[in-house]
Scaffold this active site. Structure first.
Site, mmCIF file in Angstrom:
data_model
loop_
_atom_site.group_PDB
_atom_site.id
_atom_site.type_symbol
_atom_site.label_atom_id
_atom_site.label_comp_id
_atom_site.label_asym_id
_atom_site.label_seq_id
_atom_site.Cartn_x
_atom_site.Cartn_y
_atom_site.Cartn_z
ATOM 1 N N ASP A 24 1.009 -1.161 0.095
ATOM 2 C CA ASP A 24 -0.045 -0.080 0.058
ATOM 3 C C ASP A 24 0.835 1.324 0.017
ATOM 4 O O ASP A 24 2.207 1.144 0.008
ATOM 5 C CB ASP A 24 -1.047 0.044 1.291
ATOM 6 C CG ASP A 24 -0.178 -0.206 2.613
ATOM 7 O OD1 ASP A 24 1.034 -0.314 2.442
ATOM 8 O OD2 ASP A 24 -0.815 -0.560 3.493
ATOM 9 N N ASN B 13 -7.288 -2.342 14.352
ATOM 10 C CA ASN B 13 -8.686 -2.728 14.055
ATOM 11 C C ASN B 13 -8.627 -3.860 12.915
ATOM 12 O O ASN B 13 -9.920 -4.014 12.521
ATOM 13 C CB ASN B 13 -9.469 -1.442 13.350
ATOM 14 C CG ASN B 13 -8.724 -1.178 12.090
ATOM 15 O OD1 ASN B 13 -7.847 -1.597 11.613
ATOM 16 N ND2 ASN B 13 -9.252 0.080 11.583
ATOM 17 N N HIS C 267 -6.784 -4.511 10.296
ATOM 18 C CA HIS C 267 -6.772 -3.988 8.818
ATOM 19 C C HIS C 267 -5.444 -4.830 8.469
ATOM 20 O O HIS C 267 -4.554 -5.112 9.328
ATOM 21 C CB HIS C 267 -6.944 -2.718 8.582
ATOM 22 C CG HIS C 267 -5.821 -1.900 8.724
ATOM 23 N ND1 HIS C 267 -5.870 -0.659 9.683
ATOM 24 C CD2 HIS C 267 -4.147 -1.999 8.806
ATOM 25 C CE1 HIS C 267 -4.785 -0.162 9.678
ATOM 26 N NE2 HIS C 267 -3.671 -0.852 9.284
ATOM 27 N N GLU D 52 -9.328 -1.440 5.319
ATOM 28 C CA GLU D 52 -9.845 -1.188 6.661
ATOM 29 C C GLU D 52 -11.181 -2.155 6.621
ATOM 30 O O GLU D 52 -11.810 -2.535 5.757
ATOM 31 C CB GLU D 52 -10.263 0.171 6.413
ATOM 32 C CG GLU D 52 -9.179 1.041 6.516
ATOM 33 C CD GLU D 52 -8.593 1.407 7.612
ATOM 34 O OE1 GLU D 52 -8.507 0.448 8.419
ATOM 35 O OE2 GLU D 52 -8.107 2.504 8.200
HETATM 36 C C1 GLP Z 1 -0.436 0.688 8.529
HETATM 37 C C2 GLP Z 1 -0.174 -0.372 7.349
HETATM 38 C C3 GLP Z 1 0.019 -1.835 7.502
HETATM 39 C C4 GLP Z 1 0.452 -2.190 8.840
HETATM 40 C C5 GLP Z 1 -0.231 -1.462 10.087
HETATM 41 C C6 GLP Z 1 0.321 -1.710 11.225
HETATM 42 O O1 GLP Z 1 -1.757 1.031 8.585
HETATM 43 N N1 GLP Z 1 -0.842 0.283 6.047
HETATM 44 O O2 GLP Z 1 0.111 -2.524 6.550
HETATM 45 O O3 GLP Z 1 0.238 -3.456 9.074
HETATM 46 O O4 GLP Z 1 -0.148 0.050 9.712
HETATM 47 O O5 GLP Z 1 1.467 -0.927 11.643
HETATM 48 P P1 GLP Z 1 2.347 -1.143 12.766
HETATM 49 O O6 GLP Z 1 3.148 -2.135 12.470
HETATM 50 O O7 GLP Z 1 3.179 -0.062 13.133
HETATM 51 O O8 GLP Z 1 1.448 -1.259 14.048
#
Ligand code: GLP
Length: 241
Positions: A67, A136, A138, A143
């Site tokens: 993404d 959440n 995702h 989402e």
């Molecule tokens: C972002 C990314 C996800 C990632 C998520 C969790 O929103 N788009 O791919 O898994 O954050 O991030 P973190 O690993 O910093 O908790």
């Protein structure tokens, strides 16, 4: 599914890096699906170490990231392109032209979604997809929603994601409100999915993903349909399993 519950973030990072390294050793022209966020940084550090020690060669590897924020340029410090360059691509021997992310500044949203799906199919699909998990539930930027989207699409980020990701921006106002994300299609078609989860803040999302109903309201729950899934969770993240 294989579930590894490890002591902490460092053990999780090492385990994830070892799985990815083994995959590259077995198939040097591996297509890696990669993730951003705090979770994979430790695993990327380990891979950089293995690469510098000559244990893993990235010269034939290709990557497709999950993404990108919509509306920020690749050289913006908070773009996912910038993140990947900084935390992995510029520190291993991967040809830069073999690394792919959606372009958050493309002139047309629909055209960019179609282009990115073509990129994924042109590299032949994903061998190993690395995933983190949002608070959440995702995955990528898929989402919670009323349906699962199979293809690359534009998403409106939820307030909780904007708040969670604001820690990396100067202020909440600077966090983009939209993102472009791979859909669940290429993720679920990957030959192997590796889900890395760390910290107590992710415990509910992990429990809901692995043992709640399969529902687009918890995007990670679609992983229950995947046999070739390795989950690496530290004790805090696994506390509710
Ligand atoms: C972002 C990314 C996800 C990632 C998520 C969790 O929103 N788009 O791919 O898994 O954050 O991030 P973190 O690993 O910093 O908790």
């Amino acid at each position: 599914m294989k579930l590894y519950i490890v002591k902490d973030y460092d053990e999780m990072s090492e385990k994830v890096a070892d799985v990815i390294a083994s995959q590259i050793i077995l198939k040097p022209d591996t297509v890696l699906g990669l993730a951003t966020g705090t979770t994979p940084i430790g695993a990327y550090d380990k891979l950089i170490e293995y690469n510098s020690q000559g244990k893993v060669d990235f010269s034939e590897v290709k990557t497709v990231n999950l993404d990108e924020y919509w509306g920020i340029a690749p050289d913006h410090e908070q773009s996912y392109r910038y993140f990947m360059d900084k935390h992995l691509f510029k520190r291993v021997n991967i040809p830069y032209s073999s690394t792919n992310l959606p372009n958050g500044m493309a002139p047309g949203k629909e055209e960019e979604c179609v282009r990115y799906d073509t990129v994924i199919s042109d590299v032949g699909g994903i061998d190993l997809q690395l995933l983190g998990l949002g608070h959440n539930g995702h995955i990528g930027f898929n989402e919670p929603d009323g349906i699962f989207y199979k293809d690359t699409h534009i998403v409106d980020l939820t307030q909780s994601t904007i708040e969670a990701n604001s820690r990396l921006f100067a202020s909440m106002d600077e966090v983009p409100r939209q993102a472009i994300t791979m859909g669940v299609g290429p993720v679920m078609s990957a030959k192997l999915v590796v889900l890395a989860v760390s910290g107590e803040g992710k415990a509910k999302a992990l429990r809901d993903s692995l043992s709640g109903p399969v529902t687009p309201k918890v995007p990670g729950s679609i992983l229950q349909l995947k046999d070739e899934l390795i989950v690496v969770a530290d004790r805090e993240a696994a506390a509710l399993l």
